[in-house]
Design a protein around this motif. Structure first.
Motif, PDB file in Angstrom:
ATOM      1  N   PHE A   1       0.848  -1.200   0.000  1.00  0.00           N
ATOM      2  CA  PHE A   1       0.000   0.000   0.000  1.00  0.00           C
ATOM      3  C   PHE A   1       0.886   1.254   0.000  1.00  0.00           C
ATOM      4  CE2 PHE A   1      -1.990  -3.385   2.566  1.00  0.00           C
ATOM      5  CZ  PHE A   1      -3.068  -3.690   1.739  1.00  0.00           C
ATOM      6  N   PRO A   2       1.618   1.494  -1.095  1.00  0.00           N
ATOM      7  CA  PRO A   2       2.591   2.596  -1.134  1.00  0.00           C
ATOM      8  C   PRO A   2       1.944   3.973  -1.233  1.00  0.00           C
ATOM      9  CG  PRO A   2       2.440   1.570  -3.281  1.00  0.00           C
ATOM     10  CD  PRO A   2       1.589   0.742  -2.362  1.00  0.00           C
ATOM     11  N   VAL A   3       2.397   4.861  -0.369  1.00  0.00           N
ATOM     12  CA  VAL A   3       1.875   6.222  -0.384  1.00  0.00           C
ATOM     13  C   VAL A   3       2.194   6.912  -1.707  1.00  0.00           C
ATOM     14  CG1 VAL A   3       3.948   7.215   0.694  1.00  0.00           C
ATOM     15  CG2 VAL A   3       1.737   8.363   0.954  1.00  0.00           C
ATOM     16  N   PHE A   4       3.299   6.513  -2.358  1.00  0.00           N
ATOM     17  CA  PHE A   4       3.718   7.161  -3.594  1.00  0.00           C
ATOM     18  C   PHE A   4       2.910   6.706  -4.816  1.00  0.00           C
ATOM     19  CE2 PHE A   4       7.722   6.762  -1.021  1.00  0.00           C
ATOM     20  CZ  PHE A   4       7.695   8.074  -0.563  1.00  0.00           C
ATOM     21  N   LEU A   5       2.123   5.635  -4.664  1.00  0.00           N
ATOM     22  CA  LEU A   5       1.286   5.146  -5.770  1.00  0.00           C
ATOM     23  C   LEU A   5      -0.183   5.118  -5.366  1.00  0.00           C
ATOM     24  CD1 LEU A   5       3.411   2.154  -7.187  1.00  0.00           C
ATOM     25  CD2 LEU A   5       3.357   4.532  -7.969  1.00  0.00           C
TER      26      LEU A   5
ATOM     27  N   GLY B   1       2.264  -3.560  -5.112  1.00  0.00           N
ATOM     28  CA  GLY B   1       2.472  -4.909  -5.620  1.00  0.00           C
ATOM     29  C   GLY B   1       2.003  -5.971  -4.640  1.00  0.00           C
ATOM     30  N   LYS B   2       2.410  -7.196  -4.913  1.00  0.00           N
ATOM     31  CA  LYS B   2       1.951  -8.317  -4.098  1.00  0.00           C
ATOM     32  C   LYS B   2       2.948  -8.697  -3.015  1.00  0.00           C
ATOM     33  CE  LYS B   2      -0.991  -9.862  -7.809  1.00  0.00           C
ATOM     34  NZ  LYS B   2      -1.255 -10.850  -8.868  1.00  0.00           N
ATOM     35  N   GLY B   3       4.145  -8.134  -3.086  1.00  0.00           N
ATOM     36  CA  GLY B   3       5.058  -8.218  -1.952  1.00  0.00           C
ATOM     37  C   GLY B   3       6.000  -9.391  -1.893  1.00  0.00           C
ATOM     38  N   VAL B   4       6.105 -10.194  -2.948  1.00  0.00           N
ATOM     39  CA  VAL B   4       6.935 -11.397  -2.882  1.00  0.00           C
ATOM     40  C   VAL B   4       8.406 -11.049  -2.661  1.00  0.00           C
ATOM     41  CG1 VAL B   4       7.673 -13.485  -4.086  1.00  0.00           C
ATOM     42  CG2 VAL B   4       5.324 -12.663  -4.340  1.00  0.00           C
ATOM     43  N   ALA B   5       8.953 -10.158  -3.496  1.00  0.00           N
ATOM     44  CA  ALA B   5      10.364  -9.806  -3.375  1.00  0.00           C
ATOM     45  C   ALA B   5      10.639  -9.083  -2.062  1.00  0.00           C
ATOM     46  CB  ALA B   5      10.791  -8.934  -4.556  1.00  0.00           C
ATOM     47  N   THR B   6       9.754  -8.177  -1.673  1.00  0.00           N
ATOM     48  CA  THR B   6       9.950  -7.449  -0.425  1.00  0.00           C
ATOM     49  C   THR B   6       9.866  -8.388   0.770  1.00  0.00           C
ATOM     50  OG1 THR B   6       8.968  -5.485  -1.443  1.00  0.00           O
ATOM     51  CG2 THR B   6       9.179  -5.474   0.947  1.00  0.00           C
ATOM     52  N   ALA B   7       8.981  -9.347   0.708  1.00  0.00           N
ATOM     53  CA  ALA B   7       8.882 -10.347   1.779  1.00  0.00           C
ATOM     54  C   ALA B   7      10.187 -11.125   1.892  1.00  0.00           C
ATOM     55  CB  ALA B   7       7.725 -11.298   1.507  1.00  0.00           C
ATOM     56  N   LEU B   8      10.796 -11.450   0.759  1.00  0.00           N
ATOM     57  CA  LEU B   8      12.078 -12.164   0.786  1.00  0.00           C
ATOM     58  C   LEU B   8      13.140 -11.319   1.484  1.00  0.00           C
ATOM     59  CD1 LEU B   8      13.926 -14.495   0.014  1.00  0.00           C
ATOM     60  CD2 LEU B   8      14.288 -13.384  -2.211  1.00  0.00           C
ATOM     61  N   GLY B   9      13.175 -10.022   1.170  1.00  0.00           N
ATOM     62  CA  GLY B   9      14.137  -9.146   1.826  1.00  0.00           C
ATOM     63  C   GLY B   9      13.934  -9.093   3.330  1.00  0.00           C
ATOM     64  N   VAL B  10      12.681  -9.068   3.752  1.00  0.00           N
ATOM     65  CA  VAL B  10      12.384  -9.063   5.184  1.00  0.00           C
ATOM     66  C   VAL B  10      12.819 -10.385   5.815  1.00  0.00           C
ATOM     67  CG1 VAL B  10      10.545  -8.964   6.915  1.00  0.00           C
ATOM     68  CG2 VAL B  10      10.475  -7.436   4.930  1.00  0.00           C
TER      69      VAL B  10
END
Length: 199
Positions: free
Chosen positions: A95-99, A104-113
């Protein structure tokens, strides 16, 4: 408490950085929100046929999940706070404030976390994604199975502590974000990895 709130805001803002849009603009590609699944993520960027842009999007989206936690740790955040900052970064991607909160669905970001929380757990989830994607060429199915593996490993390695709860919350949100993909998988109409966007 005030310090934690500041950490969470920082994590959310870092997670809100839309690398799919940023990279697409840098490469002169169409806005990923205007074609394919209309999702601002690496898989949709890959549908343009530009593998370099997709790889950079994947790297950026993964790095921001880890980076938010690393910065919080550098500023003195404890383990639980770092986990919550990772969750905040994940929510920023979704839920990006900039968009206008359409992410997105968060797969890559979840991996980073996951990398920031537990490297071995992240490796297990990544291997599950790679094996499923290689065998089926369905990115969404790979993400769903990887999320299930991550939740199982979280309880095996961490019991019911804050890390496990953050991972479960993140994975359940990821699965929820894939609800349309689940429907298409059942119907047999889901797009496979490598399919380019039709002009």
């Amino acid at each position: 408490m005030e310090t934690l709130v500041l950490y969470l805001i920082l994590g959310y803002l870092i997670g809100s950085l839309p690398f799919a849009v940023i990279v697409s603009k840098a490469f002169g590609l169409a806005d990923p929100r205007q074609h394919g699944s209309r999702n601002p993520g690496a898989t949709n960027v890959l549908r343009t046929g530009n593998k370099t842009a997709a790889a950079l999007t994947l790297l950026g989206d993964s790095a921001k999940g880890w980076l938010a936690m690393a910065i919080a740790a550098k500023l003195g955040a404890g383990g639980t706070a770092q986990a919550l900052v990772g969750l905040a970064a994940f929510l920023g991607h979704l839920f990006p404030v900039f968009l206008k909160f359409k992410g997105g669905k968060g797969v890559a970001t979840a991996l980073g976390v996951l990398i920031g929380l537990d490297g071995w757990l992240a490796t297990g989830a990544a291997l599950a994604w790679l094996a499923t994607a290689f065998l089926t060429r369905y990115s969404s199915l790979a993400a769903l199975l990887a999320a299930c593996v991550a939740m199982a490993l979280a309880f095996l390695r961490h019991g019911s502590d804050a890390v496990s709860l953050v991972i479960v919350a993140m994975c359940l949100l990821l699965i929820w974000r894939h609800r349309a993909n689940i429907r298409r998988l059942i119907e047999g109409t889901e797009s496979r990895i490598g399919n380019r966007t039709k002009s």
